[in-house]
Design an enzyme around this catalytic site. Structure first.
Site, short mmCIF file in Angstrom:
data_model
loop_
_atom_site.label_atom_id
_atom_site.label_comp_id
_atom_site.label_asym_id
_atom_site.label_seq_id
_atom_site.Cartn_x
_atom_site.Cartn_y
_atom_site.Cartn_z
N GLU A 174 -27.40 -8.05 -32.36
CA GLU A 174 -28.26 -6.87 -32.34
C GLU A 174 -28.47 -6.35 -33.77
O GLU A 174 -29.60 -6.06 -34.19
CB GLU A 174 -27.62 -5.79 -31.47
N GLY A 204 -27.49 4.50 -27.53
CA GLY A 204 -26.76 5.38 -26.64
C GLY A 204 -25.32 4.98 -26.46
O GLY A 204 -24.42 5.82 -26.41
N GLY A 205 -25.08 3.66 -26.38
CA GLY A 205 -23.72 3.17 -26.13
C GLY A 205 -23.02 2.60 -27.35
O GLY A 205 -21.80 2.57 -27.41
N SER A 206 -23.79 2.12 -28.34
CA SER A 206 -23.17 1.50 -29.51
C SER A 206 -23.94 1.85 -30.77
O SER A 206 -25.07 2.33 -30.71
CB SER A 206 -23.12 -0.03 -29.34
N THR A 207 -23.31 1.58 -31.91
CA THR A 207 -23.97 1.78 -33.20
C THR A 207 -23.71 0.55 -34.06
O THR A 207 -22.65 -0.07 -33.97
CB THR A 207 -23.47 3.06 -33.90
#
Length: 431
Positions: A174, A204-207
């Site tokens: 990603e 929303g869930g990861s960076t």
């Protein structure tokens, strides 16, 4: 695959169109609006000159479809003629206990593809879905149940369904694909240009953080091999520092700040935070679960206390790369961009250049005047404080570090989606 072909495919992706518009559409609204939102093709369909691709981005807060219209020119240089984009909220992970709704969501969005792609082209147009942190956070059996429903919807469709057409994207990929997209679009992958830009993506869930280090010590001091990625492009080998932090996306960070991550007894518990307005109390949903949240009516609120709460979500979890001080300009998008717009730091259409200290200054203003900003979002203090903490105490950016906040680069969405499309086309050898 010949190098010339890969260059052509990169060029074809460089001219893409729409941004990830913030379309909050229910399933019924989508069904009613499909006819009105679809663009007309700028050229008549001709199967020898035009081909199509459909990419689904299944994120933690929404599912998005990108329908690309490509044209093969007389010089054999394909160009992107059109992109149709639409989204549905919530994300597939919200249906973890009702997986059939995942199939329903995809079938609704496939109507966009059917309206955009001429019927004669359906059988040769590939459909692909890549899921991100929303599904990574679910128990494997629940995630697979959702993907199975998507696969069924694809198999029922009239489109080409390649092998591995439905999967959960690796968090590292990603970041890498977003880096490739942004650096290609900004011209930084040119062999004569030695500088590149880093990327910061906050979902929303990861960076994700990805950049090309200038110092060997940055590579050598990385916590492990999964922080380093090598790949070849344009006859050059790139060695990137890249990492995806699952659970440190903006929505997952809200849960952790509230102490609600993995909590039980949600029907009777109220999760309080000094990051929320004192008199605020409401329901908040994420990942298919609903939480009772509130401020602290008899306590204190404000930036200092809020910062202490979000610091525990960051400290000891986010690794600080050795070199971030004067290395690259960083492009920041997704929730970095959205919250900067909400807080009035940048224009929603133009984006803008900010320093890390600008987030800190506005976070203080928002947190110390929560009632003023509550109509924008009661979570704005928490979100802005978390972003400030993530940048400063997490990644270790200096306060004067410049960030380019953007939704699009040269009219192309700044995200992993186009990089993933290119990668898939390369694997399919569509040219």
């Amino acid at each position: 695959m010949k190098p010339a072909v890969s260059v052509l495919l990169l060029v074809l992706l460089a001219v893409a169109g729409l941004s990830r518009a913030q379309v909050k559409t229910s399933l019924l609204d989508l069904a009613n609006s499909i006819g009105s939102v679809l663009p007309s093709l700028s050229r008549p369909a001709n199967s020898s000159r035009i081909f199509y691709g459909v990419m689904f981005d299944a994120g933690s807060t929404g599912t998005r479809i990108h329908v690309y219209t490509f044209i093969q020119s007389d010089s054999d240089l394909p160009v992107l003629d059109n992109e149709m984009f639409h989204s549905i909220k919530p994300g597939l992970s919200a249906y973890s206990d009702s997986p059939e709704m995942a199939g329903h969501t995809v079938r609704m969005l496939l109507k966009v593809a059917k309206k955009t792609v001429p019927r004669l082209e359906w059988k040769r147009t590939p459909v692909v879905l890549r899921a991100t942190a929303g599904l990574r956070l679910l128990p494997p059996e629940k995630a697979q149940a959702l993907l199975a429903q998507v696969q069924d919807a694809f198999d029922e469709s009239p489109f080409l369904v390649p092998n591995n057409s439905v999967s959960i994207m690796n968090g590292t990929n990603e970041g890498i694909l977003a880096w490739v997209t942004v650096n290609f679009l900004t011209g930084h992958l040119n062999a004569q240009i030695k500088n590149t830009v880093g990327i910061l993506d906050l979902g929303g869930g990861s960076t994700q953080i990805t950049f090309l280090p200038k110092l060997r010590k940055t590579i050598e001091s990385a916590p492990g091999p999964d922080y380093i990625a090598r790949f070849d492009m344009f006859n050059s080998t790139y060695e990137l520092y890249t990492h995806s932090y699952l659970g440190n996306g903006l929505m997952a960070a809200r849960l952790a700040t509230l102490g609600a991550l993995g909590a039980e007894g949600l029907e009777w518990r109220v999760f309080r935070s000094s990051c929320l307005p004192k008199k605020f109390r409401d329901e908040w949903s994420f990942g298919g679960l609903t939480y009772q949240v509130s401020g602290i009516p008899d306590g204190y609120a404000g930036y200092k206390l809020c910062y202490q709460e979000v610091l525990k979500v960051v400290k000891g979890i986010i690794h600080q790369p050795y070199e971030l001080k004067d290395s690259n300009i960083f492009y920041a998008f997704s929730y970095y961009f959205d919250r900067a717009v909400d807080a009035g730091l940048i224009d929603g259409a133009q984006g803008g250049l900010l320093q890390v200290r600008d987030f800190k200054k506005r976070a203080k203003e928002v947190c110390n005047k929560m009632t003023k900003y509550r109509p924008v979002s009661p979570f704005l203090c928490m979100d802005m404080t978390y972003i400030t903490c993530l940048l400063k105490d997490g990644f270790g950016f200096k306060e004067n570090t410049m960030l380019q906040l953007t939704k699009k680069v040269n009219n192309v969405e700044a995200s992993w989606a186009l990089g993933a499309t290119f990668d898939h086309f390369r694997n399919l050898k569509i040219h």
